[in-house]
Design an enzyme around this catalytic site. Structure first.
Site, short mmCIF file in Angstrom:
data_model
loop_
_atom_site.label_atom_id
_atom_site.label_comp_id
_atom_site.label_asym_id
_atom_site.label_seq_id
_atom_site.Cartn_x
_atom_site.Cartn_y
_atom_site.Cartn_z
N HIS A 140 42.62 55.08 7.27
CA HIS A 140 43.59 56.07 6.73
C HIS A 140 43.33 57.01 7.97
O HIS A 140 42.00 57.40 7.76
CB HIS A 140 43.94 56.51 5.62
CG HIS A 140 44.54 55.30 5.21
ND1 HIS A 140 44.76 55.34 3.50
CD2 HIS A 140 45.88 54.56 5.34
CE1 HIS A 140 45.16 54.46 2.80
NE2 HIS A 140 46.46 54.25 3.92
N CYS A 198 43.33 60.54 -2.24
CA CYS A 198 43.79 59.06 -3.09
C CYS A 198 44.66 59.22 -4.24
O CYS A 198 46.02 58.59 -4.20
CB CYS A 198 43.65 58.09 -2.52
SG CYS A 198 42.05 58.09 -0.79
#
Length: 264
Positions: A169, A258
Site C-alpha cells: 500500500h 492499518c
C-alpha cells in the site's frame, strides 16, 4: 479525515485480532505465520499507546473467519462528515466493510463505491490539503476516480501515485507526521513522485516498515519499535516518538495505521 487536520485525533475505532490471524494475507513482510497470542498482546500494547496519548479507543470484536479483520484502515476513508466505504482489493476481505459501515452510519453520511471500484484505505494518505491516492494491486482507477470525485465536492484535491511492486500500500512506505511533511522510505517512491513536498524525512530502505507512523497532538508520534535510525530522524525533526512493538502484526503485512480508523 477527523483529527488529521489538527492532529488531535480524539477517538479511534479498532478491531480485535482474529483468532485465526495466522491465516491473514501476507506477501511483503511475512516470512512466517504470525503467532496469534503474541499478536494479540502487541495489539493491546498498540491500544495502550493510543490511550496514553489521550485517544479514546472503541474496540470492536473480531469477525469470525476473517483473519485480516483487525486492519480496519482498509475499510473506509473518513473526512469531514463523510465516510466513504471502501471495496477491498482482495476478495477475501470484501465482507469486512459491512459491520464498519453499520457502525459509521451512526456518525457519518455514508457513501459507497461502485462494484467496479477497488480500493483499500491503506492506499490513501491525507497530507493537510490533498489526498495522495495509491494505484496498486488493491486499488484500481475506478476506485481512484470515484474517491477523487467525492473529495472534490468537499474542496479537496487528489494526487495519484503509482505504488511500486516492492510494497503493498501507499501507507506502507509513507506517512504524514504533520501537515505538509512526509516520512518516506528510500527505494520505493521516487523523489519526483513527491516533488511538491519540500519537507521530507527519508528513512533507509532497510527500515522501510517504520515509515508508517501515526502523528498525534503535542508532537507525539507512534513509531514501530526496533528501527533506531528512523527513531533518531524523527526525534531530530522535533517529534516525540512513542515506540510500539509490532513484530507479529508485521508478519501479516500490517502496520500502525492499518489497525485504526480515527473518527474524531
Amino acid at each position: 479525515m477527523p483529527g488529521v487536520f489538527d492532529r488531535t485525533r480524539k477517538k479511534a475505532l479498532v478491531r480485535d485480532i482474529s483468532s485465526n490471524f495466522n491465516k491473514a494475507l501476507s506477501t511483503f513482510f511475512g516470512e512466517r505465520e504470525p503467532i496469534v497470542d503474541i499478536a494479540k498482546m502487541q495489539h493491546k500494547g498498540y491500544i495502550d499507546a493510543l490511550q496514553s496519548c489521550g485517544v479514546e479507543v472503541e474496540i470492536l470484536g473480531e469477525l469470525s473467519g476473517h483473519p485480516d479483520c483487525c486492519f480496519v484502515e482498509d475499510t473506509a476513508i473518513i473526512f469531514d462528515d463523510v465516510a466513504v466505504i471502501c471495496r477491498p482489493g482482495h476478495p477475501s476481505r470484501a465482507n469486512e466493510v459491512h459491520t464498519i459501515s453499520e457502525r459509521l452510519k451512526e456518525d457519518f453520511e455514508i457513501k459507497f463505491l461502485s462494484p467496479d471500484a477497488k480500493m483499500d484505505g491503506g492506499d490513501v494518505v491525507f497530507t493537510g490539503n490533498e489526498f495522495l491516492i495509491g494505484r496498486s494491486t488493491r486499488t484500481n482507477d475506478n476506485g481512484i476516480n470515484e474517491l477523487s470525485e467525492i473529495a472534490s465536492k468537499y474542496g479537496y484535491s487528489t494526487q495519484v501515485i503509482d505504488v511500486p511492486n516492492s510494497t503493498l500500500h501507499l501507507t506502507t512506505v509513507c506517512s504524514v507526521p504533520r501537515n505538509g511533511m512526509l516520512i518516506v522510505a528510500e527505494g520505493h517512491l521516487k523523489p519526483e513522485q513527491i516533488s511538491g513536498f519540500q519537507d521530507v524525512i527519508w528513512i533507509p530502505n532497510n527500515e522501510t516498515y517504520a515509515s508508517n507512523t501515526i502523528a498525534l497532538e503535542n508532537g507525539k508520534i507512534l513509531v514501530s519499535a526496533g528501527f533506531p535510525i528512523t527513531k533518531q530522524k524523527i526525534e531530530d525533526a522535533g517529534f516525540e516518538p512513542i515506540l510500539v512493538e509490532m513484530s507479529e502484526i508485521m508478519q501479516a503485512d500490517g502496520s500502525l495505521t492499518c489497525c485504526s480508523l480515527f473518527i474524531e
